[in-house]
Motif scaffolding. Structure first.
Motif: not given
Length: 408
Positions: A382-395, A400-405
């Motif tokens: 969330f913090q990363e999105f607020m600073v670098k919103p263009e990274r949304l897909d990567k975020i 999602e990988k964290v959720r699956q683990r």
């Protein structure tokens, strides 16, 4: 959150927690050791003793941080009869391990679903209730009423109202929204509320419990709306450099106008701002979505391995009563969960009572509602999105990988 000074050394703490005495003694372990709650519960315990002179009460107070660690050990071994804890995922962790007793019968006997409606969802797992909530507080937008008046702004009721007010403030060189994300969690308030207002409480809790993918289009839509505040620069510049406390002066000196935060900010308001600070509920986005709120809730529970469950149940019933919740919350300067109790006559508490009493349900807060591993990575994202919103897909792919683990 406030840190409390240690009351017991680790060795004394371990020894004190080791046993819970015999059946005619009611042992209560509490982390409410700050000055105000300590005084409040001294009154409560004295009142309980007066009503139940045949019960020998042993009330143990512990440092809050040590308590959070120790409870995981002694619940599984030789616990006390009553423990203080928190609603949401933190409660669910112990319910899933069969370490808390089901107290649904107390809820039914005292008709608590009627008197504590906004706490019901956060206390319910598998259609059963697992403890008694005694206090909570609202989260919402604290704002400078004088700045709003100066620029002809009204309290935003809708998302468009919020965008319009932000545009006006930005045009007048005022940061519309103060926030400090150095320690991550303040950004989670924005995610929580956007998700609650767009997708509703059930969806939000399903996401918190790992049943929905972070790459789901409904989650992506949350960030679409969030971007409408991020892209124009409506959040305080360099917010990742500030803690939540370090961002407050921007609100107080008038260089920022709004702050989405919990009611624990209210005691910090400078005297010179008396009458100039206001509060409003997070705006409505979709009027068809029931209005739920974040309301972190403190609770009491009966450990599954407790020895004196009979008297423990008496204490839980005692703590559910409106007059006792009034007494405790007057000292805490927070809101009783029993709607028939009274909160202190305070502008911000009155606002909180109004908002929470009318809520369709409550969430706890992102880091209380989801698994600790997911919370840690989610708030980083969330913090990363607020600073670098263009990274949304990567975020989102990373989350999602964290959720699956995490939720295998």
């Amino acid at each position: 959150m406030k840190k409390l000074s240690a009351l017991l050394s680790p060795l004394i703490l371990a020894a004190a927690l080791a046993g819970s005495a015999h059946a005619d003694t009611l042992v209560i372990n509490s982390d409410q050791a700050d000055s105000a709650p300590k005084a409040a519960f001294e009154k409560i315990i004295s009142k309980f003793k007066a009503e139940n002179p045949d019960i020998d009460v042993k009330y143990n107070l512990y440092d809050k941080e040590a308590y959070k660690t120790a409870i995981r050990n002694w619940l599984a071994t030789s616990p006390p009869d009553v423990v203080f804890w928190y609603a949401g995922n933190r409660m669910k962790t112990f319910v899933d391990r069969n370490l808390f007793d089901d107290v649904s019968d107390i809820w039914d006997e005292l008709n608590l679903k009627e008197s504590m409606p906004s706490s019901l969802s956060s206390m319910t797992i598998n259609n059963k209730q697992w403890g008694i909530p005694y206090t909570y507080y609202q989260v919402g937008v604290y704002y400078r009423k004088d700045l709003f008046e100066k620029y002809g702004l009204s309290e935003p009721k809708t998302w468009q109202d919020l965008l319009d007010a932000s545009a006006t403030l930005k045009a007048n060189n005022i940061a519309p929204i103060a926030i400090g994300t150095k320690f991550l969690w303040p950004a989670a308030a924005w995610f929580d509320y956007l998700d609650l207002r767009l997708n509703g409480l059930k969806f939000h809790m399903d996401l918190m419990e790992g049943r929905i993918a972070y790459t789901d289009e409904r989650v992506r839509n949350v960030f679409k709306y969030w971007l409408e505040l991020v892209k124009p620069g409506y959040f305080l510049a360099n917010h990742s450099s500030y803690s939540w406390q370090e961002a407050q002066p921007f609100l107080y000196n008038g260089t920022a106008a709004m702050y989405l935060i919990g009611n624990y900010i209210a005691p910090n308001f400078p005297k010179e701002l008396d009458g100039k600070m206001g509060f409003f509920q997070f705006p409505i986005i979709d009027p068809n979505v029931p209005v739920a709120e974040d309301a972190p809730t403190d609770t009491i529970h009966i450990p599954a391995k407790a020895h004196n469950k009979k008297d423990a149940r008496k204490f839980l019933k005692f703590m559910a009563r409106a007059e006792n919740q009034t007494l405790v919350n007057a000292a805490l300067l927070q809101i009783p969960t029993n709607k028939h109790a009274s909160a202190v006559d305070n502008y911000f508490l009155n606002k909180g009572v109004e908002v929470l009493s009318n809520a369709s349900g409550t969430a706890q807060f992102y880091d209380r509602d989801t698994h600790p591993n997911m919370a840690k990575e989610g708030m980083k994202g969330f913090q990363e999105f607020m600073v670098k919103p263009e990274r949304l897909d990567k975020i989102l792919n990373r989350l999602e990988k964290v959720r699956q683990r995490t939720f295998k």
